[in-house]
Structure formats: structure tokens, C-alpha cells
Design an enzyme around this catalytic site. Structure first.
Site, PDB file in Angstrom:
ATOM      1  N   CYS A  82       0.736  -1.251   0.121  1.00  0.00           N
ATOM      2  CA  CYS A  82       0.020   0.044  -0.009  1.00  0.00           C
ATOM      3  C   CYS A  82       0.716   1.249   0.079  1.00  0.00           C
ATOM      4  CB  CYS A  82      -0.937  -0.094   1.202  1.00  0.00           C
ATOM      5  SG  CYS A  82      -2.220  -1.146   1.117  1.00  0.00           S
ATOM      6  N   ASN A 319      -2.501  -1.942  -5.385  1.00  0.00           N
ATOM      7  CA  ASN A 319      -2.068  -3.236  -5.899  1.00  0.00           C
ATOM      8  C   ASN A 319      -3.074  -4.413  -5.863  1.00  0.00           C
ATOM      9  OD1 ASN A 319      -1.364  -2.703  -2.656  1.00  0.00           O
ATOM     10  ND2 ASN A 319      -2.489  -4.376  -2.882  1.00  0.00           N
TER      11      ASN A 319
END
Length: 494
Positions: A82, A319
Site C-alpha cells: 500500500c 495493488n
């Protein structure tokens, strides 16, 4: 609709720093802009957390966005974690240049992003100086959460944001503190406190106020969904009861003797683990329903204000996520396509509806794209390239044909919300290059992986031991260039 701005001087953004210039200079306006081209478009950017391609088919408003715009089929993140990914999105720099390599100090997190000077080099700083109302709603960077140890972050608002409605630990979607432009408001466990509902309301209000002021706006809605524990809105909590995680050829892979040492020891998934994976998938599908409704609501709001033809909508994820592939329980962090290849969908002025763009894009490219849409010339030390020419159908010579992924591992901080489960996947440090038909990974401990994706799209059999020496030398050279590149040297790698 014209997508370029009138002259704006000395703008920062996308890694701007004194003396390093490209085109018109440091975040400068594009040369040759006429008065007829001076109207600036609005930008609505929805950034999700851990959302993979398998969830898009359950998001009707996102699918409508695909019909209205362009889908990037080869969009890859530079780090499958992240905070590094979000730092790259904000600045247009690879993790090795932002210095944000993890979620936690001393190798990452909000404190490192701030101390390295990245907050002065974001697209929000550039667009705000260019006359935009800018807003961030939802999630910023790991480590921003106000607490006793980091009391200074409680009311801090980073530069470049006109509107700031952000919390740090919103993964549970309830019982959080929201920093609203420097004022902390606690939200509890009532249905109306559900974070995506609060963020949606505030985003609509921001759009309405910006429209009333006649000011162009850049709205980033940054959700915690569908990050674990993937808490759904109350109305979605019992839906999709029969779904199971996709059973791709790589699901619970029977033979992983070809895999690197960190993964070869993983046992096959047992029925209870598969049951947990299926439940996690259902929770993730439920969790993105509120995100999808938010996108539809924002589109309706923009259209109601007569701004539909002047607004870009961008849908994206920081992601991807794996669920059962290669014997991995739920998680991310790997160099496999489940984790590195994520959605990027863009609709707006000059974007041909229903198109798919196969040329390679990365999260390094979003910052310079937003700047060029605002009429600015991205600065010379931006690692990425603006996607605007691709969005508008231009034939761009020498476009990149590879993507770079770098990851610092393994992770052991028990307080990190991204700490993997025992068999969730926790690889050592690696760097990787992805081409149209290959994945090549080099681990810090000497392990290697190589997949011929034209024959093995699910990455079932690593051919590292049989790799042609000449091709290995070529790919090692590409990796060596990426590992140390900065600015123009990154953009010159193909």
C-alpha cells in the site's frame, strides 16, 4: 473538450526540484496553449485498496466506465504494498526514489514520505497552484493515523489539498477518527458511520461546491475497501452467498518444485483453508459494492451539474491480491500477475469509448498524467510518463515495453495491517521486470524465477534454470537500469 490550461508559472509536482527541467520547466504550463484551450478539465480519481481484476465483474458502474472509456490491460504497480504504491502514485517516482519501501519507519510510511520532501512534490501541489480545488477523501499513507506516539499527525493537513477528509485506520469501516481540514470528528458504529458512506457524501458535497464556485477540481477518493477485513456496507453484508474464489489453473498449485525457496516449503491448501479463501472472496465482493455505488453517484452528480463532458473519471487500485494461487492464502507482496497487474480505467474528454490500451503503464505514470490533463508539463525528474497521448489516441514512438517491480521484504511488524498470514506470501527482497510475454524475478538471496507467459500465463512453471543465457543477460541489464534510474533515465528504459 480542450484539456489544457492557461499559463501558470512555477508549479511543483511529480518530483519537481530546482534545475531539473523538461519541456517548459518545473511543472510549467504547456507551450503554445491558446485562449480557446484554456478551460481546465475536472478529474475524479477513485483509488481502491487491494482490489484485483477478479472483482471488476461484480461492479456494474465500473463496467459502465469501461464502456465509456479506456481500459489499460497492461497496467502494473511498482510495488505490491500500500504505502510504497501510494507514494509512487502521488509523486510519479519509483519507491527507490521516494525512499518509501515499506509501510513502517525507518524504510517507509508517512513519516519517511514527509521527511524525504515528497509532500512538496505531489500532483496535488501542482494542481492546486494551477487553480484547482483539490480534495483527498479516505485513506492517505500508512502511519498517518493520529495516536499518542504521533500526536502531530492528528490535525496535520499536507500541502496541496484544498479539502482534506482523511483517517488512518479505517480498515474496519467503523469507529474511526476523521481529520476534516484539521478538525477531528469521531465516527462510531451506527450505519451512517460506515466509512464509504461518509466519504461518498463528502465527495458529492465537494463536487457541488466546486461546481458552484466555477472552479476546476481534482477529487481523489481513496478507499480502504476491499482491504482485509473487507467490511461491507450493511445492505451488502449477506449478498453473494454462493460465490467461490476463481479456480484458475494456478489455484492450489499441485507442483511448486519450480518456485523459489521461500515458496517451495508451502503445503497444499487444505479444505478449511480453501473454505476461508472462498469466504474472503465473498467478503471482498461485498465490500466493493459500496465503492461501485459511490462511483455511480459521483458520475450522476457531475452530470447533474453539466460537467460530464469536462470531467475525467479514473478507476484504479494500489495493488492486486492473491487468493489460493500457487498455494498462497490471501495476500499480496509477490511479483505474480495476481498482485502486480491491476485495473486502470479512464473515461473523459478525448478518450474513445470502449477501447483497450495494451501498451505498458505503471503507477509512476499517474502523477504526470494528472498534471498534463491540467495543462502542465511534468517536470524532468518524473520517473513516469504521462498517459495523455495514449488516452487521446496518439501514436507514441519508443513507448516502454516493460514494467519494473521492486519489493523490500520480508515483513515482520505485527502492527502492520499488511502483515501476511503464515502461508499468505512473505517473500524476501526482490526486483522484477515484466514484459508482454515474460516475468523475470531476482531475489536478494540469489533465487531466480522466469516465466514464458505466452505459453504459461498462470506462471505454473519457472524456467529459470533453462533460461537462454543471452536473454537472461538482457533482462538483468534492464533490471540493473531500473534499480538505479531516476527521472529521464527511468523513462528511457524500454
Amino acid at each position: 473538450m480542450a484539456a489544457f490550461a492557461a499559463a501558470v508559472l512555477l508549479l511543483a509536482g511529480c518530483g519537481a526540484s530546482g534545475g531539473d527541467r523538461r519541456g517548459g520547466g518545473k511543472g510549467a504550463p504547456k507551450p503554445g496553449v491558446t485562449a480557446a484551450q484554456a478551460k481546465k478539465p475536472n478529474i475524479v480519481y477513485v483509488l481502491t485498496d487491494d482490489l484485483d481484476w477478479d472483482l471488476v465483474k461484480y461492479m456494474p458502474n465500473v463496467k459502465r466506465l469501461q464502456q465509456r472509456g479506456m481500459t489499460f490491460s497492461n497496467y502494473f504497480v511498482a510495488d505490491t504494498l500500500c504505502c510504497p504504491s501510494r507514494a509512487t502514485i502521488l509523486t510519479g517516482k519509483y519507491p527507490h526514489n521516494t525512499g518509501v519501501r515499506s509501510n513502517d519507519p525507518p524504510t517507509g510510511g508517512f513519516d519517511v514520505f514527509n521527511s524525504n520532501g515528497n509532500e512538496q512534490q505531489t500532483f496535488s501541489v501542482a494542481l492546486q497552484k494551477a487553480g484547482y480545488n483539490t480534495a483527498l477523501m479516505g485513506k492517505y499513507l500508512n502511519g498517518y493515523e493520529p495516536n499518542q506516539r504521533q500526536g502531530a499527525t492528528r490535525t496535520y493537513v499536507p500541502p496541496g489539498w484544498t479539502e482534506w477528509q482523511v483517517t488512518g485506520l479505517g480498515y474496519g469501516m467503523y469507529n474511526y477518527d476523521l481529520n476534516g481540514n484539521g478538525t477531528i470528528t469521531h465516527h462510531g458504529r451506527k450505519p451512517g458511520d460506515y466509512l464509504n458512506t461518509v466519504v461518498s457524501d463528502k465527495s458529492v458535497d465537494f463536487v457541488n461546491r466546486s461546481a458552484a464556485a466555477g472552479q476546476p477540481f481534482m477529487l481523489e477518493v481513496s478507499t480502504f475497501s476491499p482491504h482485509s477485513p473487507a467490511v461491507a456496507a450493511p445492505e451488502d453484508s449477506h449478498s453473494f452467498g454462493n460465490l467461490k474464489a476463481p479456480r484458475t489453473p494456478g489455484f492450489n498449485e499441485p507442483d511448486i518444485s519450480d518456485k523459489p525457496g521461500w515458496l517451495r516449503k508451502y503445503p497444499r491448501l487444505r479444505p478449511r483453508q480453501i473454505k476461508a479463501i472462498d469466504e474472503a472472496y465473498r467478503q471482498r465482493v461485498r465490500a466493493v459494492q459500496s465503492v461501485d455505488r459511490m462511483i455511480g453517484r459521483l458520475q450522476q452528480t457531475v452530470d447533474a451539474k453539466g460537467l460530464g463532458n469536462d470531467t475525467y473519471f479514473v478507476f484504479n487500485s494500489d495493488n492486486g491480491y492473491h487468493l489460493g494461487q500457487h498455494r498462497l492464502e490471501e495476500g499480496k507482496l509477490t511479483a505474480y500477475d495476481t498482485d502486480i497487474r491491476v485495473p486502470l480505467i479512464v473515461a473523459g474528454p478525448g478518450v474513445k469509448p470502449g477501447t483497450t490500451e495494451a501498451r505498458f503503464a505503471q503507477n509512476t505514470d499517474l502523477c504526470p498524467t494528472f498534471e498534463e490533463l491540467a495543462g502542465l508539463t511534468p517536470p524532468a525528474n518524473t520517473d513516469g510518463r504521462s498517459l495523455v497521448p495514449l488516452l487521446h489516441g496518439a501514436q507514441v514512438p519508443d513507448w516502454r515495453i516493460s514494467a519494473f517491480i521492486e519489493h523490500l521484504g520480508p515483513k515482520f511488524n505485527k502492527y502492520d495491517p499488511d502483515l501476511p498470514k503464515k502461508y499468505g506470501g512473505n517473500p524476501p527482497t526482490y526486483s522484477a521486470v515484466r514484459t508482454a510475454s515474460e516475468l523475470y524475478v531476482e531475489y536478494e538471496n540469489g533465487d531466480r524465477e522466469y516465466y514464458d507467459l505466452s505459453r504459461d500465463p498462470y506462471e505454473l512453471g519457472s524456467l529459470a534454470a533453462q533460461m537462454p543465457p543471452a536473454r537472461q543477460t538482457e533482462l538483468q541489464g534492464v533490471l540493473d537500469g531500473y534499480r538505479t534510474c531516476s527521472g529521464a533515465s527511468c523513462r528511457s528504459i524500454r
